[in-house]
Design a protein around this motif. Structure first.
Motif, PDB file in Angstrom:
ATOM      1  N   SER A  35       1.083  -1.861   0.110  1.00 17.47           N
ATOM      2  CA  SER A  35       0.489   0.401  -0.250  1.00 17.47           C
ATOM      3  C   SER A  35       0.403   1.099   0.308  1.00 17.47           C
ATOM      4  CB  SER A  35      -0.793   0.102   1.263  1.00 17.47           C
ATOM      5  OG  SER A  35      -1.414   1.326   1.316  1.00 17.47           O
ATOM      6  N   LEU A  38       2.033   1.980  -3.189  1.00 21.79           N
ATOM      7  CA  LEU A  38       1.092   2.425  -3.970  1.00 21.79           C
ATOM      8  C   LEU A  38       0.979   3.915  -3.888  1.00 21.79           C
ATOM      9  CD1 LEU A  38      -0.988   1.493  -6.333  1.00 21.79           C
ATOM     10  CD2 LEU A  38      -2.365   0.792  -5.221  1.00 21.79           C
ATOM     11  N   GLN A  39       0.958   4.174  -2.988  1.00 22.84           N
ATOM     12  CA  GLN A  39       0.121   5.445  -2.005  1.00 22.84           C
ATOM     13  C   GLN A  39       1.486   6.217  -2.576  1.00 22.84           C
ATOM     14  OE1 GLN A  39      -0.415   5.696   1.932  1.00 22.84           O
ATOM     15  NE2 GLN A  39      -2.728   4.646   1.750  1.00 22.84           N
ATOM     16  N   SER A  41       3.673   5.862  -4.910  1.00 26.73           N
ATOM     17  CA  SER A  41       3.683   6.424  -6.635  1.00 26.73           C
ATOM     18  C   SER A  41       2.665   6.758  -6.825  1.00 26.73           C
ATOM     19  CB  SER A  41       3.634   4.858  -6.856  1.00 26.73           C
ATOM     20  OG  SER A  41       5.030   3.845  -6.499  1.00 26.73           O
ATOM     21  N   LEU A  42       1.529   6.601  -6.611  1.00 26.89           N
ATOM     22  CA  LEU A  42       0.426   7.812  -6.832  1.00 26.89           C
ATOM     23  C   LEU A  42       0.477   9.267  -6.465  1.00 26.89           C
ATOM     24  CD1 LEU A  42      -2.334   5.556  -5.870  1.00 26.89           C
ATOM     25  CD2 LEU A  42      -1.836   6.558  -8.134  1.00 26.89           C
ATOM     26  N   GLY A  45       2.668  10.425  -8.677  1.00 22.25           N
ATOM     27  CA  GLY A  45       2.376  10.630 -10.248  1.00 22.25           C
ATOM     28  C   GLY A  45       3.304   9.000 -11.584  1.00 22.25           C
ATOM     29  N   SER A  46       4.874   8.469 -10.440  1.00 23.38           N
ATOM     30  CA  SER A  46       5.329   7.899 -11.377  1.00 23.38           C
ATOM     31  C   SER A  46       5.774   6.548  -9.965  1.00 23.38           C
ATOM     32  CB  SER A  46       6.357   8.478 -11.941  1.00 23.38           C
ATOM     33  OG  SER A  46       7.201   8.995 -11.085  1.00 23.38           O
ATOM     34  N   MET A  47       5.678   5.582 -10.501  1.00 18.13           N
ATOM     35  CA  MET A  47       6.537   4.560 -10.000  1.00 18.13           C
ATOM     36  C   MET A  47       8.169   4.390 -10.771  1.00 18.13           C
ATOM     37  SD  MET A  47       5.379   0.611  -8.781  1.00 18.13           S
ATOM     38  CE  MET A  47       4.412   1.307  -7.823  1.00 18.13           C
ATOM     39  N   THR A  48       8.817   4.459  -9.384  1.00 16.89           N
ATOM     40  CA  THR A  48      10.290   4.189 -10.127  1.00 16.89           C
ATOM     41  C   THR A  48      11.272   3.505  -9.414  1.00 16.89           C
ATOM     42  OG1 THR A  48      11.057   6.054  -9.517  1.00 16.89           O
ATOM     43  CG2 THR A  48      10.347   6.517 -11.046  1.00 16.89           C
ATOM     44  N   PRO A  49      12.039   2.703  -9.726  1.00 13.77           N
ATOM     45  CA  PRO A  49      12.361   1.709  -8.817  1.00 13.77           C
ATOM     46  C   PRO A  49      13.352   2.373  -7.556  1.00 13.77           C
ATOM     47  CG  PRO A  49      13.236   1.242 -11.037  1.00 13.77           C
ATOM     48  CD  PRO A  49      12.724   2.191 -10.897  1.00 13.77           C
TER      49      PRO A  49
ATOM     50  N   LEU B  26     -10.933   5.476  -6.350  1.00 10.83           N
ATOM     51  CA  LEU B  26      -9.790   5.264  -5.249  1.00 10.83           C
ATOM     52  C   LEU B  26     -10.768   5.851  -3.787  1.00 10.83           C
ATOM     53  CD1 LEU B  26      -6.197   4.937  -7.679  1.00 10.83           C
ATOM     54  CD2 LEU B  26      -7.516   3.110  -6.549  1.00 10.83           C
ATOM     55  N   PRO B  31      -5.419   2.525  -1.685  1.00 10.16           N
ATOM     56  CA  PRO B  31      -4.949   1.677  -1.439  1.00 10.16           C
ATOM     57  C   PRO B  31      -4.551  -0.017  -0.586  1.00 10.16           C
ATOM     58  CG  PRO B  31      -3.098   3.295  -2.248  1.00 10.16           C
ATOM     59  CD  PRO B  31      -5.282   3.971  -1.952  1.00 10.16           C
ATOM     60  N   LEU B  46      -0.113  -5.279 -11.334  1.00 12.75           N
ATOM     61  CA  LEU B  46      -0.222  -3.634 -10.356  1.00 12.75           C
ATOM     62  C   LEU B  46       1.318  -3.141 -10.499  1.00 12.75           C
ATOM     63  CD1 LEU B  46      -2.225  -1.426 -10.464  1.00 12.75           C
ATOM     64  CD2 LEU B  46      -1.635  -2.339  -7.941  1.00 12.75           C
ATOM     65  N   CYS B  50       3.184  -0.286 -13.344  1.00  7.20           N
ATOM     66  CA  CYS B  50       3.260   1.157 -13.191  1.00  7.20           C
ATOM     67  C   CYS B  50       4.862   1.253 -12.942  1.00  7.20           C
ATOM     68  CB  CYS B  50       3.203   1.254 -10.931  1.00  7.20           C
ATOM     69  SG  CYS B  50       1.405   1.227 -10.760  1.00  7.20           S
ATOM     70  N   LEU B  51       5.267   0.287 -12.987  1.00  3.48           N
ATOM     71  CA  LEU B  51       6.936  -0.296 -13.123  1.00  3.48           C
ATOM     72  C   LEU B  51       6.420   0.240 -14.705  1.00  3.48           C
ATOM     73  CD1 LEU B  51       8.064  -2.185 -10.858  1.00  3.48           C
ATOM     74  CD2 LEU B  51       8.186  -0.094 -10.707  1.00  3.48           C
ATOM     75  N   PRO B  54       4.788   5.366 -17.921  1.00  2.28           N
ATOM     76  CA  PRO B  54       5.523   7.008 -17.621  1.00  2.28           C
ATOM     77  C   PRO B  54       4.790   8.155 -16.380  1.00  2.28           C
ATOM     78  CG  PRO B  54       4.156   7.104 -19.854  1.00  2.28           C
ATOM     79  CD  PRO B  54       3.940   5.721 -18.852  1.00  2.28           C
ATOM     80  N   ARG B  55       3.552   7.425 -16.182  1.00  6.01           N
ATOM     81  CA  ARG B  55       3.097   8.303 -15.174  1.00  6.01           C
ATOM     82  C   ARG B  55       1.654   7.449 -14.706  1.00  6.01           C
ATOM     83  NH1 ARG B  55       1.370  12.691 -13.481  1.00  6.01           N
ATOM     84  NH2 ARG B  55      -1.391  13.155 -12.826  1.00  6.01           N
ATOM     85  N   VAL B  56       1.920   7.167 -13.040  1.00  2.00           N
ATOM     86  CA  VAL B  56       1.052   6.212 -12.393  1.00  2.00           C
ATOM     87  C   VAL B  56       0.122   7.039 -11.577  1.00  2.00           C
ATOM     88  CG1 VAL B  56       0.786   4.554 -10.484  1.00  2.00           C
ATOM     89  CG2 VAL B  56       2.992   4.599 -11.798  1.00  2.00           C
ATOM     90  N   ASP B  57      -1.239   6.690 -11.801  1.00  2.00           N
ATOM     91  CA  ASP B  57      -1.680   7.485 -10.981  1.00  2.00           C
ATOM     92  C   ASP B  57      -3.725   6.427 -11.434  1.00  2.00           C
ATOM     93  OD1 ASP B  57      -3.134   6.993 -14.087  1.00  2.00           O
ATOM     94  OD2 ASP B  57      -3.481   8.949 -15.365  1.00  2.00           O
ATOM     95  N   ALA B  58      -4.765   6.794 -11.091  1.00  2.00           N
ATOM     96  CA  ALA B  58      -5.841   6.128 -10.644  1.00  2.00           C
ATOM     97  C   ALA B  58      -5.933   5.404 -11.700  1.00  2.00           C
ATOM     98  CB  ALA B  58      -6.658   7.297 -10.068  1.00  2.00           C
ATOM     99  N   VAL B  61      -4.063   2.971 -12.341  1.00  2.00           N
ATOM    100  CA  VAL B  61      -4.568   1.502 -11.202  1.00  2.00           C
ATOM    101  C   VAL B  61      -5.498   0.574 -11.958  1.00  2.00           C
ATOM    102  CG1 VAL B  61      -4.802   1.346  -9.277  1.00  2.00           C
ATOM    103  CG2 VAL B  61      -2.980   2.523  -9.615  1.00  2.00           C
TER     104      VAL B  61
END
Lengths: 89, 292
Positions: A35, A38-39, A41-42, A45-49, B26, B31, B46, B50-51, B54-58, B61
């Motif tokens: 969680s 994900l939070q 990343s949200l 705005g992005s999920m990077t390593p 959401l 989450p 998921l 997400c990885l 380029p952009r992770v948003d609702a 998801v």
């Protein structure tokens, strides 16, 4: 070891996630950590390593992920560095 | 009852029609909830998405997890809360935590209770008049005067029929007046009572005036009642005057307090000796001339 390899740039966060795949993370990380990932990343705005590793720290990985996965990451980095010829899958 | 199927259709349709946004989902399916209820393979999918995105948003998801998976694993109260929130916003209401009302509320407000007269404002329209209950009159059973016709259910435009009734009633009332002449003349004509339907009787009163049997009686009463004094304008307005003449009989009967026929009594000096008067002597020659 994981923390040292990251600090010393033996391997990069992306190298870590190349072994600690999402399946591995999803399978072994606790729900609250998922969680948080994900939070974060949200919110960003992005999920990077790098962002994932901000949440899933080396300590957390060492606690929850299988050690074989972590060792494969370290061994692969050593092979890339030319320390060993052993190819760790 | 396929509750999950209903939820899937509702949420998916709301997303397709842009009634709802993934953020709305959401907002309730956080989450933390996803971490608790989603299977780990879905979490893996998921995280992978997400990885790689380029952009992770609702949107990412929700599209990655999928509405069917959400409705399958997320508890129904949470899905319903999400749907209710979306519906409330679509209906223009604020999303509150008010309980779900199964029966619709009444849309019409009940009328306010009557306020004291001191603080009551003046209504736009005048209130209807109060119903005045008149005490039963002792003369209620007495038939109306000859000049006041009994209201009948004659259809409009049939003045001839009503006039016939009036004439018949006038004649009948004349006979009744003799019987009830002993009653006190306390009955007062009220202005609210219509005298005659002039619009309907204007054409038919002429026939009433042509009744030769009643004309001399009305003319004979003129000296006794001032209201019966003929006016010069009477001849011009024939329709209404005939009606008034018919009423004068009633006036005489009422004002006199005695039988109107008694007012026609003449003295002996006024009698004409038909046999001795020369102008009234009829000879056989006159009769013969008239026959010729």
């Amino acid at each position: 070891m994981m923390e040292s390899g990251l600090e010393n740039q033996i391997f990069q966060p992306s190298d870590v996630l190349a072994h600690a795949t999402p399946d591995v993370l999803a399978s072994h990380l606790p729900a609250e950590l998922l969680s948080k990932v994900l939070q974060a990343s949200l919110a960003a705005g992005s999920m990077t390593p790098e962002r994932v590793l901000e949440t899933v720290t080396p300590e957390v990985m060492a606690r929850h992920l299988p050690h074989e996965v972590l060792w494969a990451c370290i061994a692969a980095a050593a092979a890339r560095a030319g320390v060993t010829n052993t190819v760790v899958s | 009852m396929n509750l999950k199927g209903f939820f899937v259709t509702t949420l998916q349709t709301a997303l397709d029609l842009q009634i709802a946004t993934p953020d709305d989902i959401l907002k309730h399916v956080t989450p933390d909830v996803l971490a608790e209820v989603l299977p780990r393979p879905l979490w893996a999918r998921l995280l992978t998405a997400c990885l790689g995105a380029p952009r992770v948003d609702a949107t990412l998801v929700i599209e990655t997890v999928g509405v069917p998976n959400l409705c399958e694993h997320v508890p129904a109260p949470l899905i319903w809360a999400c749907i209710a929130d979306i519906a409330s916003r679509s209906l223009g209401r604020e999303s509150t935590d008010e309980p779900i009302v199964l029966r619709p509320k009444a849309t019409t407000m009940p009328p306010p209770p009557p306020q004291p007269s001191s603080s009551r404002s003046t209504p736009l329209t005048a209130p209807p008049p109060d119903v005045i209950a008149r005490p039963p009159s002792p003369l209620a059973s007495v038939p109306r005067g000859p000049s006041i016709p009994t209201p009948t259910a004659t259809p409009a435009g049939t003045g001839t029929t009503s006039l016939n009734d009036i004439v018949a009633e006038l004649e009948a009332d004349a006979a009744r007046e003799e019987r009830i002449s002993s009653a006190p003349p306390s009955r007062v004509r009220t202005p609210t009572q219509s005298r005659f339907r002039q619009s309907q009787t204007a054409g038919g009163v002429g026939r009433l005036a042509q009744n030769s049997a009643r004309r001399p009686q009305a003319a004979a009463m003129t000296p006794t009642a001032p209201t019966m004094t003929p006016t010069p304008s009477r001849g011009a307005r024939r329709g209404e005057t005939e009606v008034e003449e018919a009423e004068t009989e009633t006036a005489v009967a009422k004002t006199g307090g005695e039988d109107w026929r008694s007012s026609l009594a003449v003295e002996d000096e006024q009698l004409v000796d038909w046999q001795s008067a020369e102008e009234t002597v009829t000879t056989a020659d006159d009769i013969g001339d008239r026959k010729r």
